[in-house]
Design a protein around this motif. Structure first.
Motif, PDB file in Angstrom:
ATOM      1  N   PRO A 299       0.734  -0.958   0.578  1.00 50.07           N
ATOM      2  CA  PRO A 299       0.222   0.182   0.014  1.00 50.07           C
ATOM      3  C   PRO A 299       0.961   1.608   0.341  1.00 50.07           C
ATOM      4  O   PRO A 299       0.324   2.452  -0.847  1.00 50.07           O
ATOM      5  N   GLN A 300       2.660   0.893   0.758  1.00 47.45           N
ATOM      6  CA  GLN A 300       2.911   2.520   0.860  1.00 47.45           C
ATOM      7  C   GLN A 300       3.259   3.285  -0.962  1.00 47.45           C
ATOM      8  O   GLN A 300       3.334   4.399  -0.796  1.00 47.45           O
ATOM      9  N   THR A 301       3.889   1.887  -1.259  1.00 45.61           N
ATOM     10  CA  THR A 301       4.096   2.179  -2.740  1.00 45.61           C
ATOM     11  C   THR A 301       3.300   3.028  -3.633  1.00 45.61           C
ATOM     12  O   THR A 301       3.448   3.799  -4.441  1.00 45.61           O
ATOM     13  N   ILE A 302       2.118   2.718  -3.576  1.00 44.26           N
ATOM     14  CA  ILE A 302       0.464   2.937  -4.836  1.00 44.26           C
ATOM     15  C   ILE A 302       0.049   4.093  -4.027  1.00 44.26           C
ATOM     16  O   ILE A 302       0.204   5.024  -4.370  1.00 44.26           O
ATOM     17  N   ILE A 303       0.757   4.254  -2.608  1.00 44.45           N
ATOM     18  CA  ILE A 303       0.157   5.960  -1.760  1.00 44.45           C
ATOM     19  C   ILE A 303       0.784   6.849  -2.189  1.00 44.45           C
ATOM     20  O   ILE A 303       0.688   8.182  -3.142  1.00 44.45           O
ATOM     21  N   ARG A 304       1.917   6.506  -2.593  1.00 41.87           N
ATOM     22  CA  ARG A 304       3.313   7.808  -2.647  1.00 41.87           C
ATOM     23  C   ARG A 304       3.184   7.306  -4.513  1.00 41.87           C
ATOM     24  O   ARG A 304       3.214   8.660  -4.805  1.00 41.87           O
TER      25      ARG A 304
END
Length: 356
Positions: A299-304
């Motif tokens: 999820p962190q990758t998608i948020i960024r």
């Protein structure tokens, strides 16, 4: 879907409106209280409080009209999450609201159906749902700061039929809708984030009427969307034969024990075609695709990545995004072997629906 004897013929979609969208409201309340956990209990309490605050809501209509009469013009982006029901849109909505420095419609705001702008201005201007929990119940969240689908706003302009959407608006309604979002972003001084599955049916219309709108479309393996829709029908409607969600129809009374499976597969196929058609009509600069499976994994990758596509939108804090851990992917067979096999074969027969 094919029209052979193995397939149920399409049925006319009923005109469900407001509580008519739910065929077993008494049973639904019982399930919310007994099996809905924290979210279910909060939803029942919130609906009761909505009736309690009606006098205040009516009193604030004067302020609401005054706000809407103001000549506010803002250029804050509107991030609109769309996608078929049961595709993971609610989870993405919760996570992005927690991590991005945006405004959003809250469960508290939803109690003020006639005066959402005034409620935001006077009672809940600071918007932060807190750290991510990922807990939701068929699109509903708990807590007065929790994210809300905002049917109380969209219904003003797009009608109260939840399972379909209007394809055009008259000029007066279109102008009022634009003005509403100008006022909202002026009051909050932030971009707006919202998720509403019904808006998948009218993203082209919204892209024309709301120039600052950007769409984040969530995709999920269709086989598991179909299975989850069957479970949703059973939980929300109390009967798998009764439709629930965008593009749904009730099962035909054919005596076929799997007519509910076939009705859900038609719904999934219709929404996949709808998503594809809408995406083809909107520029890539205003459209972002997100895979549910990829989001759960990282999820962190998608948020960024979403932040990178929208430089005017910032993170709330490095600590908040660092706290977001991978989510459990719920893609698993939860029906009988015969039902799962039927779903796979029906979806595979529809060219518009990709099946892995």
């Amino acid at each position: 879907m094919p029209t052979s004897s193995s397939s149920v013929q399409p049925t006319e979609r009923p005109n469900r409106k407001f509580y008519g969208n739910f065929k077993d409201p008494v049973g639904l309340i019982s399930r919310l209280l007994c099996r809905g956990g924290t979210v279910g209990k909060h939803l029942v309490v919130r609906e009761a409080l909505t009736q309690f605050v009606k006098p205040l809501d009516n009193w604030l209509k004067v302020s609401e009209r005054s706000l809407l009469a103001q000549d506010f013009k803002t250029d804050f982006p509107l991030l609109l999450i769309v996608g078929p029901p049961r595709s993971g849109t609610s989870l993405l909505h919760q996570v992005l609201a927690s991590c991005l420095d945006v405004s959003y419609f809250t469960n508290f705001n939803a109690m003020f159906r006639k005066s959402p702008l005034s409620a935001a201005k006077y009672f809940q201007k600071r918007l932060d749902p807190g750290p991510v929990t990922g807990e939701n119940l068929y699109g509903n969240t708990s807590g007065f700061r929790g994210v809300n689908d905002a049917f109380h706003v969209w219904n003003r302009y797009l009608g109260i039929e939840r399972y379909d959407a209007m394809s055009a608006l008259d000029s007066s309604t279109a102008r009022k809708m634009r003005q509403f979002f100008h006022v909202w972003t002026h009051i909050t001084s932030k971009p707006l984030l919202n998720k509403n599955n019904r808006n998948l049916a009218c993203t082209t219309l919204l892209s024309e009427l709301l120039p600052n709108a950007h769409f984040i479309a969530v995709h999920r393996e269709p086989v598991y969307v179909a299975q989850s829709l069957l479970k949703a029908r059973e939980w929300v409607q109390g009967n798998r034969k009764v439709g629930w969600g965008l593009s749904s129809v009730d099962s035909s009374a054919t005596g076929n024990p799997m007519d509910d499976v076939e009705a859900v597969c038609r719904q999934v196929a219709a929404n996949e075609r709808l998503l594809k058609r809408q995406r083809e009509q909107i520029s890539s600069e205003r459209w972002t695709d997100v895979s549910y499976e990829s989001f759960c994994e990282n999820p962190q990758t998608i948020i960024r990545e979403i932040c990178e596509r929208h430089p005017s939108i910032k993170l709330r804090s490095p600590e908040r995004i660092a706290s977001v851990q991978p989510f459990a992917n719920t893609n698993q067979d939860r029906l009988t072997d015969d039902e799962v096999d039927r779903i796979r074969r029906l979806l595979a027969a529809c060219e518009e629906v990709p099946v892995n």
